[in-house]
Design a protein around this motif. Structure first.
Motif, short mmCIF file in Angstrom:
data_model
loop_
_atom_site.label_atom_id
_atom_site.label_comp_id
_atom_site.label_asym_id
_atom_site.label_seq_id
_atom_site.Cartn_x
_atom_site.Cartn_y
_atom_site.Cartn_z
N PHE C 7 -13.05 -4.53 -4.99
CA PHE C 7 -12.47 -5.67 -4.29
C PHE C 7 -13.00 -5.81 -2.86
N HIS C 23 -4.98 -19.69 -8.25
CA HIS C 23 -3.69 -19.06 -8.52
C HIS C 23 -2.52 -19.86 -7.96
N GLY C 46 -1.03 -6.56 -3.80
CA GLY C 46 -2.37 -7.07 -4.14
C GLY C 46 -2.49 -8.46 -3.55
N TYR C 51 -2.00 -15.72 0.82
CA TYR C 51 -1.40 -17.07 0.80
C TYR C 51 0.09 -17.06 0.43
N ASP C 68 -2.78 -4.24 0.08
CA ASP C 68 -3.97 -4.39 -0.77
C ASP C 68 -4.77 -3.09 -0.75
N GLY C 69 -5.35 -2.75 -1.90
CA GLY C 69 -6.15 -1.53 -2.00
C GLY C 69 -7.52 -1.66 -1.39
N GLY C 91 -3.25 0.00 0.96
CA GLY C 91 -2.47 1.01 0.24
C GLY C 91 -2.66 0.83 -1.26
N ASP C 92 -2.10 1.75 -2.03
CA ASP C 92 -2.27 1.75 -3.48
C ASP C 92 -0.94 1.53 -4.19
N PHE C 93 -0.99 0.74 -5.29
CA PHE C 93 0.22 0.41 -6.04
C PHE C 93 1.00 1.65 -6.47
N MET C 109 0.81 -11.43 -7.69
CA MET C 109 0.11 -12.43 -8.51
C MET C 109 -1.26 -11.90 -8.91
N1 LIG Z 1 -4.16 -0.28 -7.40
C1 LIG Z 1 -4.17 -1.23 -6.45
N2 LIG Z 1 -3.48 -1.06 -5.30
C2 LIG Z 1 -3.48 -2.03 -4.34
N3 LIG Z 1 -4.13 -3.22 -4.48
C3 LIG Z 1 -4.82 -3.43 -5.62
C4 LIG Z 1 -4.87 -2.46 -6.64
N4 LIG Z 1 -5.61 -2.96 -7.65
C5 LIG Z 1 -6.03 -4.19 -7.27
N5 LIG Z 1 -5.55 -4.47 -6.04
C6 LIG Z 1 -5.76 -5.73 -5.27
O1 LIG Z 1 -5.18 -6.79 -5.99
C7 LIG Z 1 -5.89 -8.00 -5.72
C8 LIG Z 1 -6.10 -8.70 -7.06
S1 LIG Z 1 -6.80 -10.32 -6.89
C9 LIG Z 1 -5.36 -11.33 -6.61
C10 LIG Z 1 -5.15 -11.65 -5.17
C11 LIG Z 1 -3.99 -12.61 -4.86
N6 LIG Z 1 -2.69 -12.04 -5.23
C12 LIG Z 1 -4.17 -13.95 -5.54
O2 LIG Z 1 -3.28 -14.38 -6.27
O3 LIG Z 1 -5.21 -14.58 -5.35
C13 LIG Z 1 -7.18 -7.61 -5.02
O4 LIG Z 1 -7.14 -8.05 -3.69
C14 LIG Z 1 -7.23 -6.10 -5.15
O5 LIG Z 1 -7.83 -5.45 -4.04
#
Ligand SMILES: Nc1ncnc2c1ncn2[C@@H]1O[C@H](CSCC[C@H](N)C(=O)O)[C@@H](O)[C@H]1O
Ligand SMILES: Nc1ncnc2c1ncn2[C@@H]1O[C@H](CSCC[C@H](N)C(=O)O)[C@@H](O)[C@H]1O
Lengths: 225, 62, 225, 62
Positions: C7, C23, C46, C51, C68-69, C91-93, C109
Motif C-alpha cells: 500500500f 468507494h 484502513g 475521506y 493505516d498499515g 498501525g496494524d489491524f 471500508m
Molecule cells: N493489516 C492492516 N492494518 C492496517 N491497515 C491495513 C491493513 N491491511 C490493509 N490496510 C490498509 O487498508 C487500506 C485498504 S484500501 C481502502 C482505503 C479506504 N478505506 C477507501 O475506502 O478507499 C489501505 O490503505 C491499506 O494500507
C-alpha cells in the motif's frame, strides 16, 4: 377513542391491505437488514395484516408472533397466514405479554408512535429481548417528515412525534444501544409529473419527492445489551 | 394459538406464568379457552384461536 | 509482499484518490446510518485517503482517528485534512494501539479482509469499543459477490473471502452483537448500454448490474455489549 | 499528532500506556519524537506528525 376501537374500525374497512401495500415499499429493505437466523423467535409490534412476519418466515426464522391492540386486526392477520409457525396475539405495547429475554428480534412498522407511553414501551421491548436482540423501529410519522404532521388531525389517538435525536435518546434512556439510524427512501411510489399537482395531499411535486424520496421511513435500530 | 406459545407468553400485568385451560382444540391449535395468571389470578380469553392479552381494563372498556 | 510495501506503492501511484471516488458511492449511505453524536471519538480502520473521517466530522463528531498499515497512505491522508480534530496513525489491524473502551464507533471500508488474522482483528475492535459502540464493516470482496473473486490474483496479500453468514458468525465469535447486515447497492456508477460490453472486467451488462446494483457493498454492523 | 491522542493510545503489543518524548513541536502538534511503552520499554517513532505504532517487526522488515 381507544386503540382497540379505532383499529377495529380500520380492520372492518379493510384498511390493513392498503397499509401493507404502501408500507411494503420501505418495510422490505428494512426487513432485509435484520440479522435473523434460522430458529429465531421474532415479534412484530402492531402487526396489521401481518405481512412482515410472512416475509421473515421466507428467510427461515423459527417462530413469528404478531401483536396487535385490535382484536379485529389480529383476526385479519390470522386469516392471511396459513403458516403454523406464525401466531397472533391481542395485546398492548405498554404491557407486553412476553417473558423476560424470550424474543430474538423485534420489528415494528408505522405503529410505535401510537403507544400510550412510548418510553415505557421501549423498556418493555428491552425486557423481552435476549441480550444482543434487536428492535427495528420504523416510522413515517416523525418531526423531520413535515408532510406527516397533519396526520394527527385525522385520528383521535394521541401520536408521539419525535425527531431523529429524540428517538436515539429515548432508546438509550430505556437501556437499548443505538446501532443504526437511517432515513429509508420509498423508491417505489409513483410520483406524477409536476403538471398533475396538487396531487393527494401534496401542493407540489417537490413536496411529494421530499416526503417519499428524501425523508421516507425513519428507522432506528436498538440492541439489548 | 399453538401450545408452544406457552413457553414465552406471560401475564401482561405482573409478568408471571400463565396456565392454559383449553376448551376447544383443533389439529394442535387451541381454538378457545382461558389463560390464567398463576400469581394474580387474572384470566385472559382465547377466542377463534387468538389469545387476548390486553390488560383487563383495555379489553373491557367499550 | 507486506501490507506496508503493497500500500506504500499504491499511495506512491496516487491510487487512494480513485478508491475514494469509487468507494464513496456506497460509503456515503453507510456512514449516514452510523449513530454518531457530537463529541464522539470515531476510528477508521484502513483509512486510505481519510475521506470517511472528513465526512463524519461534518456531522460534528469530536475526534476522528484514521489508522493505516501504510506510512505513505497515512501521510497522504494527513495531507488531505486540515482539521485539527482528525489525526492519522500507522498501525496494524491485529495490534490496535488503542486503550480498552476508548472508541465510540469504528468504521472500515474495503480494508478489513486484508487483516492477517481477521478473527483476532474483531476481538481487538471489540476490546477498544465502549459498551454500545458499533463497528461498521463494509467490504466489496466477499463470497456472494462473484465478480470480486478474481481480485486475489492481482495482489500478493492473502485476502479473506467470507460470505454473509461467515461475517455474522465471526462477529459473534468475537463477542460482538450483530445489529444489521445489508447489501448496499452502488446506484451511482454508470453502467453502459449492453452494446458496449465487454466493458472493464465484465463480459455482459447483466454481470455489471449484478456486481454493483444487486450485490454492491456488504455491510455488517457489530455492537460491543 | 495532537497531544490529546495520548489519552487513548497505547502500546500495540501489550496495551500498556505510552510516554511521550517530543523532539519537535509546532502549533500544538508534535512533529517528531518518540512514544515509549511504560511496561515493555519498546519505543515507537513519530515522524512528520504521524506516530508509527506498527509492531516493531512489521515496522522494520523491508
Ligand atoms: N493489516 C492492516 N492494518 C492496517 N491497515 C491495513 C491493513 N491491511 C490493509 N490496510 C490498509 O487498508 C487500506 C485498504 S484500501 C481502502 C482505503 C479506504 N478505506 C477507501 O475506502 O478507499 C489501505 O490503505 C491499506 O494500507
Ligand atoms: N398501543 C398499541 N398496542 C398494540 N397495538 C397497537 C397499539 N397502537 C396501535 N396498534 C396497532 O398498530 C397498527 C398500526 S397500523 C400499521 C400496521 C402494519 N405494521 C403495517 O405496516 O401496515 C394497528 O394495527 C393498530 O391496531
Amino acid at each position: 377513542m381507544s386503540v382497540r376501537e379505532e383499529f377495529d374500525a380500520w380492520a372492518a374497512e379493510g384498511r390493513e391491505q392498503g397499509m401493507e401495500d404502501r408500507h411494503w415499499h420501505t418495510a422490505r429493505p428494512i426487513l432485509a437488514r435484520m440479522p435473523v437466523e434460522d430458529g429465531d423467535t421474532v415479534l412484530d409490534l402492531g402487526t396489521g395484516s401481518g405481512y412482515a412476519l410472512r416475509a421473515l418466515r421466507e428467510r427461515g426464522i423459527g417462530a413469528a408472533y404478531g401483536l396487535d391492540g385490535s382484536p379485529e386486526m389480529a383476526r385479519k392477520a390470522d386469516g392471511y397466514s396459513e403458516d403454523d409457525a406464525v401466531g397472533f396475539l391481542v395485546g398492548d405495547f405498554d404491557h407486553l405479554p412476553f417473558a423476560d429475554g424470550s424474543i430474538d428480534h423485534a420489528f415494528s412498522m408505522e405503529a410505535f408512535y401510537y403507544a400510550n407511553d412510548p418510553h415505557h414501551t421501549l423498556e418493555e421491548i428491552r425486557r423481552v429481548l435476549k441480550p444482543g436482540g434487536t428492535f427495528y423501529c420504523a416510522v413515517n410519522y416523525y418531526e423531520e417528515n413535515v408532510a406527516s404532521h397533519g396526520w394527527q388531525a385525522n385520528i383521535e389517538i394521541e401520536m408521539t412525534r419525535w425527531d431523529r435525536s429524540e428517538y436515539r435518546d429515548a432508546f438509550r434512556d430505556a437501556g437499548l444501544h443505538v446501532a443504526e439510524q437511517d432515513n429509508v427512501p420509498d423508491r417505489e411510489i409513483e410520483i406524477p409529473p409536476a403538471s398533475e399537482f396538487p396531487h393527494e395531499e401534496f401542493d407540489s411535486r417537490e413536496a411529494m419527492v421530499e416526503r417519499y424520496r428524501t425523508w421516507g421511513t425513519l428507522l432506528t435500530v436498538g440492541v439489548a445489551p | 394459538m399453538k401450545e408452544s406459545l406457552m413457553e414465552i407468553v406471560c401475564c401482561p400485568m405482573d409478568k408471571h406464568d400463565l396456565e392454559l385451560d383449553a376448551d376447544e382444540r383443533d389439529d394442535g391449535e387451541i381454538i378457545s379457552g382461558t389463560l390464567t395468571c398463576t400469581d394474580c389470578g387474572e384470566s385472559y380469553p382465547i377466542e377463534d384461536g387468538i389469545p387476548n392479552l390486553l390488560p383487563p381494563d383495555m379489553r373491557d372498556d367499550a
